[in-house]
Design an enzyme around this catalytic site. Structure first.
Site, PDB file in Angstrom:
ATOM      1  N   HIS A  77      10.090   6.447  17.086  1.00  0.00           N
ATOM      2  CA  HIS A  77       8.837   6.385  16.244  1.00  0.00           C
ATOM      3  C   HIS A  77       7.902   5.264  17.109  1.00  0.00           C
ATOM      4  CE1 HIS A  77       5.692   6.639  13.283  1.00  0.00           C
ATOM      5  NE2 HIS A  77       5.953   5.660  12.801  1.00  0.00           N
ATOM      6  N   GLN A 102       0.800  -1.160  -0.166  1.00  0.00           N
ATOM      7  CA  GLN A 102       0.099   0.137  -0.231  1.00  0.00           C
ATOM      8  C   GLN A 102       0.734   1.364  -0.035  1.00  0.00           C
ATOM      9  OE1 GLN A 102      -2.947  -0.411  -0.685  1.00  0.00           O
ATOM     10  NE2 GLN A 102      -4.504  -1.085   1.028  1.00  0.00           N
TER      11      GLN A 102
END
Length: 320
Positions: A176, A13
């Site tokens: 992150h 994606q």
């Protein structure tokens, strides 16, 4: 003048979205690579057939052989397993470390001079491992994290204040993960710090704290909604902003997972900090000052990344 070449490792994606955005922004020709033969070729053809409608002339190719990325100017790595509901980014280490080894060898052999952007999670550990496996100079490899996390924070702030996202600046530093550090003191609306906007009655400290927490959990929120994968539009847009700054020598100041060699008291690790990205890659690390609370949050975030790196070393002794 030769056109830039952008290699996208992973045609899922994010990879497909990256390929389309690269064409729309006229950044260069695109090679989509994936080990699942047919997928990169199919997506490349599909996007190439959109080009006449959108009016861009990028050439697209799909491949399942790393030789196709030869002499790429930019390599963006999305390959690996995405998060599923209930998984943390850290759960992905064992699987994605093996992927980084294969990708690193491909870059080392075919595109050693490229500027490399890693998106694969757990981000801070994977970009560290990818640098080790690829041998790419530390100024030519970064992880995409802070641009995305800051964009999420900016979106929440713009919605709260009912202002344009263009006028909202936000900095999210650190790893992150759930210990990332959204810095409200350095985040502004048209130059006015968020802390002042609280005093002016634009929002409350409680609402601001809730937006900070939502930013930290932003990726998980989308994973839980999608149920079958993780975010891809915003991560792709973030990586393209980084690639564009490099290819066009824009020298944008962007928060990215960058290699630190003593800055912020960190050595030998990739941590999310503001950097200048230009034609030479990471051209400068911007060191901001922390108050005691921010320093504690940043140190906690660094400790989390250290733990991930130690876990990587446990999986692959060659990284120790």
């Amino acid at each position: 003048m030769a056109r830039n070449k952008i290699a996208l490792i992973g045609a899922g994606q994010i990879g497909g979205t990256l390929a389309l955005l690269a064409g729309l922004k006229d950044l260069g020709d695109v090679v989509l690579f994936d080990i699942v033969d047919g997928v990169p070729q199919g997506k490349a053809l599909d996007i190439a057939e959109a080009a006449p409608v959108e009016g861009f002339d990028a050439r697209y190719a799909g491949a399942s052989d790393y030789a196709a990325i030869k002499d790429a100017d930019v390599v963006i790595v999305t390959a690996g397993v995405p998060r599923k509901p209930g998984m943390s980014r850290d759960d992905l280490i064992g699987i994605n470390l093996k992927v980084m080894q294969a990708v690193g060898e491909g870059i080392k052999t075919h595109a050693p001079n490229a500027f490399v952007i890693c998106i694969t999670n757990p981000l801070d550990a994977m970009v560290w491992a990818l640098q080790k496996f690829s041998g790419v100079p530390t100024n030519k490899i970064v992880g995409m994290a802070g641009v995305l996390d800051s964009a999420r924070f900016r979106h929440f702030l713009a919605e709260e204040f009912k202002v344009s996202v263009e006028d909202v600046t936000a900095f999210v530093l650190g790893g992150h993960g759930d210990d990332m550090v959204p810095l409200t003191r350095y985040s502004t609306v048209a130059g006015v710090p968020l802390t002042d906007l609280v005093k002016l009655g634009w929002t409350t400290q409680e609402k601001l704290d809730a937006m900070v927490e939502r930013t930290r959990k932003g990726g998980g929120e989308i994973v839980n909604l999608l149920k079958t994968g993780s975010a891809f539009y915003a991560p792709a847009a973030s990586a393209i902003a980084m690639a564009e700054s490099y290819l066009r020598d824009k020298k944008r100041v962007l928060p990215c997972a960058a290699y630190l060699d003593g800055q912020y008291g960190v050595k030998g690790m990739f941590i999310g900090v503001p950097i200048v990205i230009g034609a030479n890659g990471v051209e400068r690390v911007l060191e901001v000052t922390f108050d005691d609370a921010e320093k504690a949050m940043f140190d906690k975030s660094v400790a989390s990344v250290t733990g991930l790196i130690e876990a990587c070393k446990g999986v692959d002794s060659n990284l120790a």
